[in-house]
Design a protein around this motif. Structure first.
Motif, PDB file in Angstrom:
ATOM      1  N   ARG A   9     -10.998 -20.460  -7.403  1.00 15.21           N
ATOM      2  CA  ARG A   9     -10.116 -19.902  -8.432  1.00 15.21           C
ATOM      3  C   ARG A   9      -8.702 -19.704  -7.896  1.00 15.21           C
ATOM      4  O   ARG A   9      -7.720 -19.914  -8.622  1.00 15.21           O
ATOM      5  N   GLY A  12      -7.006 -23.050  -7.807  1.00 10.14           N
ATOM      6  CA  GLY A  12      -6.656 -23.436  -9.168  1.00 10.14           C
ATOM      7  C   GLY A  12      -5.427 -22.702  -9.668  1.00 10.14           C
ATOM      8  O   GLY A  12      -4.540 -23.303 -10.302  1.00 10.14           O
ATOM      9  N   TRP A  13      -5.348 -21.410  -9.396  1.00  6.77           N
ATOM     10  CA  TRP A  13      -4.175 -20.624  -9.805  1.00  6.77           C
ATOM     11  C   TRP A  13      -2.917 -21.127  -9.101  1.00  6.77           C
ATOM     12  O   TRP A  13      -1.863 -21.270  -9.725  1.00  6.77           O
ATOM     13  N   GLU A  14      -3.014 -21.407  -7.800  1.00  5.59           N
ATOM     14  CA  GLU A  14      -1.851 -21.857  -7.050  1.00  5.59           C
ATOM     15  C   GLU A  14      -1.358 -23.205  -7.552  1.00  5.59           C
ATOM     16  O   GLU A  14      -0.150 -23.447  -7.607  1.00  5.59           O
ATOM     17  N   ARG A  15      -2.280 -24.097  -7.924  1.00  2.00           N
ATOM     18  CA  ARG A  15      -1.858 -25.392  -8.458  1.00  2.00           C
ATOM     19  C   ARG A  15      -1.117 -25.235  -9.788  1.00  2.00           C
ATOM     20  O   ARG A  15      -0.159 -25.947 -10.066  1.00  2.00           O
ATOM     21  N   ARG A  16      -1.588 -24.304 -10.608  1.00  4.28           N
ATOM     22  CA  ARG A  16      -0.955 -24.116 -11.925  1.00  4.28           C
ATOM     23  C   ARG A  16       0.410 -23.444 -11.813  1.00  4.28           C
ATOM     24  O   ARG A  16       1.253 -23.625 -12.697  1.00  4.28           O
ATOM     25  N   THR A  17       0.624 -22.651 -10.798  1.00  2.00           N
ATOM     26  CA  THR A  17       1.870 -21.880 -10.697  1.00  2.00           C
ATOM     27  C   THR A  17       2.894 -22.470  -9.737  1.00  2.00           C
ATOM     28  O   THR A  17       3.997 -21.937  -9.625  1.00  2.00           O
ATOM     29  N   GLU A  18       2.571 -23.554  -9.054  1.00  2.00           N
ATOM     30  CA  GLU A  18       3.486 -24.107  -8.057  1.00  2.00           C
ATOM     31  C   GLU A  18       4.828 -24.496  -8.660  1.00  2.00           C
ATOM     32  O   GLU A  18       5.893 -24.098  -8.172  1.00  2.00           O
ATOM     33  N   ASP A  63       2.335 -12.874  -9.622  1.00  2.00           N
ATOM     34  CA  ASP A  63       1.681 -13.988  -8.926  1.00  2.00           C
ATOM     35  C   ASP A  63       1.028 -13.505  -7.631  1.00  2.00           C
ATOM     36  O   ASP A  63      -0.116 -13.879  -7.324  1.00  2.00           O
ATOM     37  N   ARG A  67      -3.072 -13.551  -6.902  1.00  2.00           N
ATOM     38  CA  ARG A  67      -3.629 -14.269  -5.755  1.00  2.00           C
ATOM     39  C   ARG A  67      -4.338 -13.328  -4.784  1.00  2.00           C
ATOM     40  O   ARG A  67      -5.340 -13.704  -4.163  1.00  2.00           O
TER      41      ARG A  67
END
Length: 221
Positions: A9, A12-18, A63, A67
């Motif tokens: 998870r 996934g969050w880091e990919r969406r917020t990069e 963010d 995380r």
């Protein structure tokens, strides 16, 4: 039904917020520059820049909190993600997330565009440029109008920041305020670290190149 665990998870969050964070980082620096450099009686642009800066700060705090929760590591997450922690505490360093995000994107490539030594030198160069500009803004904000100040214009501040981060230190212009001197100490320490990283990487690259040439050279006689 498959339920993703904490690390999945988090990734996934880091990919969406990069990308949003990559845009937010230089925008914050631009807003700070407007707040410092905008002149004139009309405060509209300074107020707008302040509002955007606070909004970006809130985005980074959210963010970081998400995380931290998704990682499930608590204090260990704070230690292993020290740059993110510092960025939240010291907003002026937020543009460094540009470098952090870029390196994260590069790590997911099958084959990075630059070699290891090239990545180190690129990382150090971009970081040095961002730190120099941010420090010049911060010191100019503190020094202008201070009694006995020698940094009177933003150009003076940029000149001082360049000489400080390269550890040259001409001494023709120097901070006189307590905060200005604190920024100077931090910038000089970062300059020493970055200079060492670039010099070490360049030396290692030269040794590697010369070693490869020696192996490829046919034996004499």
């Amino acid at each position: 039904m498959h339920v993703r665990n904490g690390p999945d998870r988090l990734r996934g969050w880091e990919r969406r917020t990069e990308l949003p964070l990559l845009v937010a980082s230089p925008l914050f620096l631009a807003c700070y520059a407007v707040r410092v450099l905008a002149e004139g009686p009309d405060p509209f642009w300074r107020d707008l820049a302040l509002a955007l800066s606070l909004l970006i700060w809130a985005v980074f705090v959210v963010d970081y909190g998400v995380r931290l929760v998704l990682s499930g590591e608590g204090a260990r997450f704070v230690r292993t993600h020290w740059l993110d922690t510092v960025v939240v505490i010291l907003p002026l360093l937020r543009p460094l997330r540009i470098v952090n995000t870029y390196m994260a994107i590069q790590r997911r490539r099958d084959r990075p565009r630059l070699s290891l030594y090239g990545r180190v030198m690129a990382y150090a160069s971009i970081t040095a440029g961002l730190l120099t500009f941010a420090a010049a803004l911060a010191v100019y904000q503190q020094e202008r109008g201070a009694p006995g100040a020698t940094i009177l214009t933003f150009g003076d501040s940029v000149w001082w920041a360049c000489s400080a981060i390269t550890t040259v230190g001409y001494g023709d212009v120097t901070p006189v305020t307590p905060l200005g001197r604190l920024y100077a100490v931090c910038l000089m320490m970062c300059g020493l670290a970055l200079l060492g990283a670039v010099t070490g990487s360049f030396s290692s690259w030269l040794i590697q190149v010369f070693g490869r040439e020696d192996k490829e050279r046919p034996p004499a006689g």
